[in-house]
Design a protein around this motif. Structure first.
Motif, PDB file in Angstrom:
ATOM      1  N   ILE A   1       0.835  -1.206   0.000  1.00 14.33           N
ATOM      2  CA  ILE A   1       0.000   0.000   0.000  1.00 14.33           C
ATOM      3  C   ILE A   1       0.865   1.249   0.000  1.00 14.33           C
ATOM      4  CG2 ILE A   1      -1.630   1.346   1.393  1.00 14.33           C
ATOM      5  CD1 ILE A   1      -2.773  -1.302   2.401  1.00 14.33           C
ATOM      6  N   THR A   2       0.483   2.221  -0.815  1.00 13.14           N
ATOM      7  CA  THR A   2       1.046   3.568  -0.735  1.00 13.14           C
ATOM      8  C   THR A   2      -0.026   4.470  -0.123  1.00 13.14           C
ATOM      9  OG1 THR A   2       2.452   3.245  -2.670  1.00 13.14           O
ATOM     10  CG2 THR A   2       1.995   5.510  -2.013  1.00 13.14           C
ATOM     11  N   ALA A   3       0.334   5.183   0.941  1.00 12.02           N
ATOM     12  CA  ALA A   3      -0.653   5.995   1.649  1.00 12.02           C
ATOM     13  C   ALA A   3       0.019   7.212   2.276  1.00 12.02           C
ATOM     14  CB  ALA A   3      -1.334   5.160   2.739  1.00 12.02           C
ATOM     15  N   ASN A   4      -0.808   8.223   2.598  1.00 10.81           N
ATOM     16  CA  ASN A   4      -0.303   9.435   3.254  1.00 10.81           C
ATOM     17  C   ASN A   4      -0.727   9.456   4.721  1.00 10.81           C
ATOM     18  OD1 ASN A   4      -3.018   9.927   2.839  1.00 10.81           O
ATOM     19  ND2 ASN A   4      -2.745  11.976   1.984  1.00 10.81           N
TER      20      ASN A   4
ATOM     21  N   GLU B   1       1.066   9.304   7.542  1.00 10.48           N
ATOM     22  CA  GLU B   1       1.845  10.134   8.471  1.00 10.48           C
ATOM     23  C   GLU B   1       1.464  11.603   8.395  1.00 10.48           C
ATOM     24  OE1 GLU B   1       6.521  11.524   9.103  1.00 10.48           O
ATOM     25  OE2 GLU B   1       6.082   9.662   8.023  1.00 10.48           O
ATOM     26  N   HIS B   2       1.248  12.073   7.166  1.00  5.31           N
ATOM     27  CA  HIS B   2       0.965  13.497   6.927  1.00  5.31           C
ATOM     28  C   HIS B   2       0.391  13.592   5.523  1.00  5.31           C
ATOM     29  CE1 HIS B   2       1.896  17.666   5.720  1.00  5.31           C
ATOM     30  NE2 HIS B   2       1.898  17.962   7.010  1.00  5.31           N
ATOM     31  N   PRO B   3      -0.559  14.514   5.261  1.00  6.31           N
ATOM     32  CA  PRO B   3      -1.123  14.611   3.907  1.00  6.31           C
ATOM     33  C   PRO B   3      -0.078  14.816   2.821  1.00  6.31           C
ATOM     34  CG  PRO B   3      -2.409  15.926   5.449  1.00  6.31           C
ATOM     35  CD  PRO B   3      -1.195  15.456   6.199  1.00  6.31           C
ATOM     36  N   GLY B   4       1.078  15.391   3.201  1.00  6.60           N
ATOM     37  CA  GLY B   4       2.109  15.675   2.215  1.00  6.60           C
ATOM     38  C   GLY B   4       3.290  14.744   2.256  1.00  6.60           C
ATOM     39  N   ILE B   5       3.132  13.554   2.853  1.00  4.79           N
ATOM     40  CA  ILE B   5       4.201  12.556   2.896  1.00  4.79           C
ATOM     41  C   ILE B   5       3.621  11.209   2.470  1.00  4.79           C
ATOM     42  CG2 ILE B   5       5.847  11.303   4.352  1.00  4.79           C
ATOM     43  CD1 ILE B   5       5.919  13.728   6.191  1.00  4.79           C
ATOM     44  N   THR B   6       4.240  10.547   1.528  1.00  4.25           N
ATOM     45  CA  THR B   6       3.788   9.217   1.134  1.00  4.25           C
ATOM     46  C   THR B   6       4.802   8.171   1.587  1.00  4.25           C
ATOM     47  OG1 THR B   6       4.853   9.353  -1.050  1.00  4.25           O
ATOM     48  CG2 THR B   6       2.557  10.080  -0.893  1.00  4.25           C
ATOM     49  N   HIS B   7       4.277   7.057   2.086  1.00  2.63           N
ATOM     50  CA  HIS B   7       5.115   5.934   2.464  1.00  2.63           C
ATOM     51  C   HIS B   7       4.545   4.641   1.896  1.00  2.63           C
ATOM     52  CE1 HIS B   7       8.252   7.631   4.896  1.00  2.63           C
ATOM     53  NE2 HIS B   7       7.397   8.252   5.698  1.00  2.63           N
ATOM     54  N   PHE B   8       5.402   3.642   1.874  1.00  8.39           N
ATOM     55  CA  PHE B   8       5.050   2.314   1.376  1.00  8.39           C
ATOM     56  C   PHE B   8       4.846   1.396   2.580  1.00  8.39           C
ATOM     57  CE2 PHE B   8       6.332  -1.890  -0.298  1.00  8.39           C
ATOM     58  CZ  PHE B   8       5.502  -1.973  -1.408  1.00  8.39           C
ATOM     59  N   TYR B   9       3.731   0.657   2.581  1.00  8.29           N
ATOM     60  CA  TYR B   9       3.363  -0.170   3.723  1.00  8.29           C
ATOM     61  C   TYR B   9       3.040  -1.597   3.281  1.00  8.29           C
ATOM     62  CZ  TYR B   9       2.453   4.384   5.989  1.00  8.29           C
ATOM     63  OH  TYR B   9       2.560   5.649   6.501  1.00  8.29           O
ATOM     64  N   LYS B  10       3.065  -2.515   4.263  1.00  7.60           N
ATOM     65  CA  LYS B  10       2.559  -3.869   4.089  1.00  7.60           C
ATOM     66  C   LYS B  10       1.379  -4.081   5.024  1.00  7.60           C
ATOM     67  CE  LYS B  10       6.902  -6.289   2.928  1.00  7.60           C
ATOM     68  NZ  LYS B  10       7.847  -7.362   3.386  1.00  7.60           N
ATOM     69  N   LEU B  11       0.383  -4.833   4.557  1.00  4.86           N
ATOM     70  CA  LEU B  11      -0.787  -5.156   5.367  1.00  4.86           C
ATOM     71  C   LEU B  11      -1.238  -6.561   5.022  1.00  4.86           C
ATOM     72  CD1 LEU B  11      -3.106  -4.273   7.308  1.00  4.86           C
ATOM     73  CD2 LEU B  11      -4.341  -3.507   5.248  1.00  4.86           C
ATOM     74  N   LYS B  12      -1.457  -7.382   6.027  1.00  6.27           N
ATOM     75  CA  LYS B  12      -1.946  -8.728   5.784  1.00  6.27           C
ATOM     76  C   LYS B  12      -3.339  -8.685   5.171  1.00  6.27           C
ATOM     77  CE  LYS B  12       0.748 -10.920   9.480  1.00  6.27           C
ATOM     78  NZ  LYS B  12       0.698 -11.692  10.745  1.00  6.27           N
ATOM     79  N   VAL B  13      -3.634  -9.670   4.328  1.00  4.31           N
ATOM     80  CA  VAL B  13      -4.904  -9.682   3.615  1.00  4.31           C
ATOM     81  C   VAL B  13      -6.093  -9.756   4.565  1.00  4.31           C
ATOM     82  CG1 VAL B  13      -6.330 -11.108   2.090  1.00  4.31           C
ATOM     83  CG2 VAL B  13      -4.008 -10.538   1.425  1.00  4.31           C
ATOM     84  N   ASP B  14      -5.914 -10.399   5.719  1.00  3.85           N
ATOM     85  CA  ASP B  14      -7.026 -10.479   6.661  1.00  3.85           C
ATOM     86  C   ASP B  14      -7.060  -9.297   7.624  1.00  3.85           C
ATOM     87  OD1 ASP B  14      -4.784 -11.134   8.059  1.00  3.85           O
ATOM     88  OD2 ASP B  14      -5.522 -13.039   8.848  1.00  3.85           O
ATOM     89  N   GLY B  15      -6.208  -8.282   7.387  1.00  2.00           N
ATOM     90  CA  GLY B  15      -6.245  -7.069   8.189  1.00  2.00           C
ATOM     91  C   GLY B  15      -5.189  -7.035   9.269  1.00  2.00           C
TER      92      GLY B  15
END
Length: 785
Positions: free
Chosen positions: A443-446, A448-462
């Protein structure tokens, strides 16, 4: 002695040539190569050992392909021709694979040499294994089934583009003229052979004698409609497709091009305006076993007859539309089938932009059942605009929704009918990718802050998202095929993008691979603007970047920059696509100005309410955010409220006009570049989302179009526009110019750029435009104390 002096003189000249300061418009608006060229177009080799990318560190005429191996930090020019390795689709046990290359299919038995299955003029594509082991593939518009063990080939569908022959309903011949029809009729009258029933005569005479036809597949004719969205269920049972009836009567804009190689004025055929007649479509299911075709019933879609809320402002229209109770026009995506073909999911979007439905299709009946409805009284958009769904396994698929006000990740089970939200919070899931083992989301999401993007991992079951990247700024990630490595295009506010390589795990160190900026670019101390937020008059948080003046001019002037596109983000920690404007703001700050850049209402990255806050009134909250931003500058930074200028291009030019016409006591001067002046003359796809259509929502267009408020101009206005702009056409600014002339206004000027489209391409044009902007601010904002 003379030689030493001459050598020192040369050395001094060389050093000075490498020094950028002091900034000037001429320096910063040169061909961007002077800055250095960042790497781009990242891809991994199939073995996950190397990254290929486009780069030009030496500023040559053309970019080149470079390669860097994992574990190394020195890229080298890649001289080999990149091999486009095919994507091999394997059967369940992995014993056999199949792939398409150059329009033919190849079989790949495990441990054996590949076998070419076809060598035909017609293209074969989209091969995959059916649950029963046969290969399902597409040839042209039709689907076939191949038993690779016996070589038996079966045609499953019979779609024919064109009209059915009136003389022979089973013929695939298409009659295109009255002459064709006359000849066909003559043949039928002259020869008894053609009067025989087609199934009673040989279909083909080959070297082994007469070959009679096998099963007959009823032909499906497209007539004069466009065939799209063809999809076959993996079990080969159901074909789904769409037939589009093109719109008629729409009129295209003509854009004259005056500076041409021929010496003659040449016309560019442009777009249509908002309010165009839309195309219509019908969606079908073909049951292969039953050889039957039926249309998918849109009448069954929940809320298909719902009216938009805005019609309440037009009682007569409301009464008429309620009386008609018509079905809304909708657009279907291709059906997405699960791995065994037991469930098909389709996205349906209303053409009025108010709804996206996720629906399950019953292939036997063509009926639809509701899984999810995303209704928005403004318009459905943002990161979930396309409504895409992706299967995880035979029972579950994932999608994103703004149901909570922010784009988040959901999983739905078609067997248990359970919907589960996996992410939550006042931030957006901007991109999602499923791992190859289907156990993890990338996942790519903001968050941390609306103006910062980071790359994340998340298990399929949450569960909890695991942050993988750590560098503050923008992290655009390309994952290696084995999913063990990341190629990161990383940038910061004052640092253009560079390639980094990192292991795909938390706390791993990202190693820098490229260094792209030139010595001249690096010789200047580019600012990190202050990241601030303020409350607007409605109580919402608005984010901004502030460039502080090195030595504020005694008149304490300020300039407001308005980013374009409307739905775009420019207040962030990564390198901006508005790099020229960024450098111009540094120049302004060097010369005593305070500059502010605002992510006003309508900008991306902040959720649904921020995105749709401009619905039916562009130049409303988006403009008042800039006025409130100026107040913050006055209160917090001591800016003189009498010496505030504003500028921007495209949507930014539109806001500049609205500011100069509707807030003349706030903005002393403005530069409106390639501006929309009347939304009724802009395109349909963008404008109808926000303002509906001029005929049905005239009020929205009246209050959103600058040309209606031109009489309010008091300050000094510069307008600049490219003549061959086929996005916001030159006619837009000409119409406003005529209006200003008729109003007797004389405090404006228009700069014309004969060879420029919407996005300027010539450094000379950029230079001329920004010299004029700088002159405007210098002469109008530094005179009042």
């Amino acid at each position: 002695m003379k030689r030493i002096f001459f050598a020192l003189l040369l050395l001094t000249s060389y050093v000075n040539a490498q020094q950028l300061a002091p900034l000037t418009v001429e320096k910063i608006m040169r061909d961007p190569k002077w800055m250095g060229i960042s790497p781009s177009n990242f891809s991994w080799t199939p073995d996950s050992k190397s990254v290929l990318f486009t780069w030009n560190p030496e500023g040559k005429e053309r970019d080149q392909t470079y390669k860097v191996n994992v574990g190394e930090t020195t890229p080298v020019v890649y001289t080999e021709t990149p091999t486009n390795n095919p994507t091999i689709i394997f059967n369940k046990d992995g014993s056999i694979g199949v792939y398409e290359k150059n329009g033919d299919l190849f079989l790949v038995p495990k441990g054996k040499s590949e076998i070419q299955l076809f060598s035909t003029l017609e293209r074969e594509s989209n091969p995959r294994f059916m649950p029963t082991g046969e290969i399902l593939f597409q040839r042209g518009d039709n689907f076939f089934m191949l038993d690779h063990k016996t070589g038996a080939l079966s045609q499953l569908t019979n779609i024919i583009r064109g009209k059915r022959s009136s003389a022979n309903p089973r013929s695939g011949a298409v009659q295109t003229s009255e002459q064709d029809k006359w000849l066909n009729k003559q043949q039928l009258e002259l020869f008894d052979y053609f009067k025989k029933a087609a199934p009673q005569r040989p279909a083909f005479r080959g070297m082994f004698g007469n070959m009679t036809p096998g099963k007959v597949i009823t032909p499906i004719y497209t007539d004069d409609k466009t065939l799209t969205s063809i999809a076959m269920s993996p079990d080969g049972k159901y074909l789904t497709f769409r037939l589009i009836t093109p719109a008629t009567g729409n009129r295209n804009i003509i854009v004259p091009n005056y500076v041409t190689r021929s010496g003659y004025v040449e016309n560019i055929n442009g777009r249509t305006n908002v309010g165009e007649t839309p195309s219509t479509s019908e969606n079908f299911v073909y049951n292969v076993a039953k050889d039957s075709l039926y249309k998918i019933r849109v009448e069954d879609i929940p809320g298909i007859r719902d009216l938009p809320d805005y019609v309440k402002d037009y009682p007569a229209q409301l009464a008429e539309r309620q009386k008609k109770n018509e079905l809304r026009n909708v657009s279907f995506s291709s059906v997405s089938w699960n791995e065994n073909g037991s469930a098909g999911i389709v996205n349906v979007r209303s053409v009025d932009n108010k709804d996206i439905w996720i629906l399950q299709l019953d292939g036997e009946t063509g009926k639809l059942s509701l899984i999810d409805r995303r209704r928005d009284d403004a318009w459905v958009g943002g990161p979930v605009a396309n409504g895409a769904i992706t299967w995880i396994d035979g029972q579950k698929f994932y999608y994103r929704s703004e149901a909570t006000g922010y784009a988040h990740l959901y999983v739905y089970n078609v067997v248990t009918k359970e919907k589960k939200q996996l992410t939550s919070g006042n931030w957006e899931v901007q991109r999602v990718q499923l791992s190859k083992d289907k156990k993890t989301f990338f996942i790519t999401a903001n968050k941390e802050h609306p103006g910062i993007t980071h790359f994340y991992k998340l298990k399929v079951d949450g569960g909890n998202m695991e942050q993988i990247t750590s560098m503050k700024g923008g992290n655009e990630v390309t994952i290696s095929p084995d999913e063990k490595w990341l190629a990161i295009n990383y940038s910061y506010m004052n640092k253009p993008g560079e390639l980094y390589i990192q292991e795909n795990k938390a706390n791993a160190v990202a190693k820098k691979i490229t260094q792209s900026t030139t010595k001249e670019f690096d010789s200047y101390a580019w600012r990190e603007p202050e990241m601030v937020s303020f409350k607007n008059r409605f109580g919402s948080d608005v984010y901004a970047r502030v460039y502080l003046a090195a030595n504020p001019h005694p008149s304490r002037p300020a300039v407001v920059f308005v980013h374009g596109a409307g739905y775009l983000q420019n207040v962030h920690y990564w390198w901006s696509t508005y790099f020229r404007e960024y450098m111009f703001h540094n120049l302004l700050a060097d010369n005593g100005y305070t500059v502010i850049d605002i992510d006003y209402t309508g900008s991306s990255g902040y959720g649904r309410d921020h995105r749709t806050g401009i619905y039916r009134h562009m130049g409303g909250k988006d403009l008042s955010d800039h006025v409130d931003g100026v107040k913050m500058l006055v209160d917090k930074y001591g800016v003189n409220p009498k010496n505030v200028g504003i500028y921007g291009g495209s949507y930014g030019g539109f806001i500049t006009l609205m500011a100069m016409f509707n807030e003349p006591d706030v903005f002393a001067s403005g530069a409106a570049l390639r501006s929309v002046t009347d939304w009724a003359h802009y395109n349909h796809g963008y404008t109808s989302n926000i303002l509906n259509e001029p005929v049905t929502d005239n009020l929205a267009y009246q209050r959103s179009s600058p040309i209606n408020f031109a009489n309010g101009l008091k300050g000094n206005l510069l307008m600049a526009h490219g003549v061959v702009d086929d996005n916001v056409t030159f006619s837009d600014i000409i119409r406003l110019s005529q209006k200003l002339i008729e109003l007797g206004k004389d405090n404006w000027e228009l700069a014309v750029y004969p060879v420029e489209p919407h996005g300027f391409t010539e450094p000379s044009s950029w230079t001329d435009e920004y010299k004029r902007i700088y002159k405007l601010f210098e002469t109008t904002l530094k005179t009042k104390k």
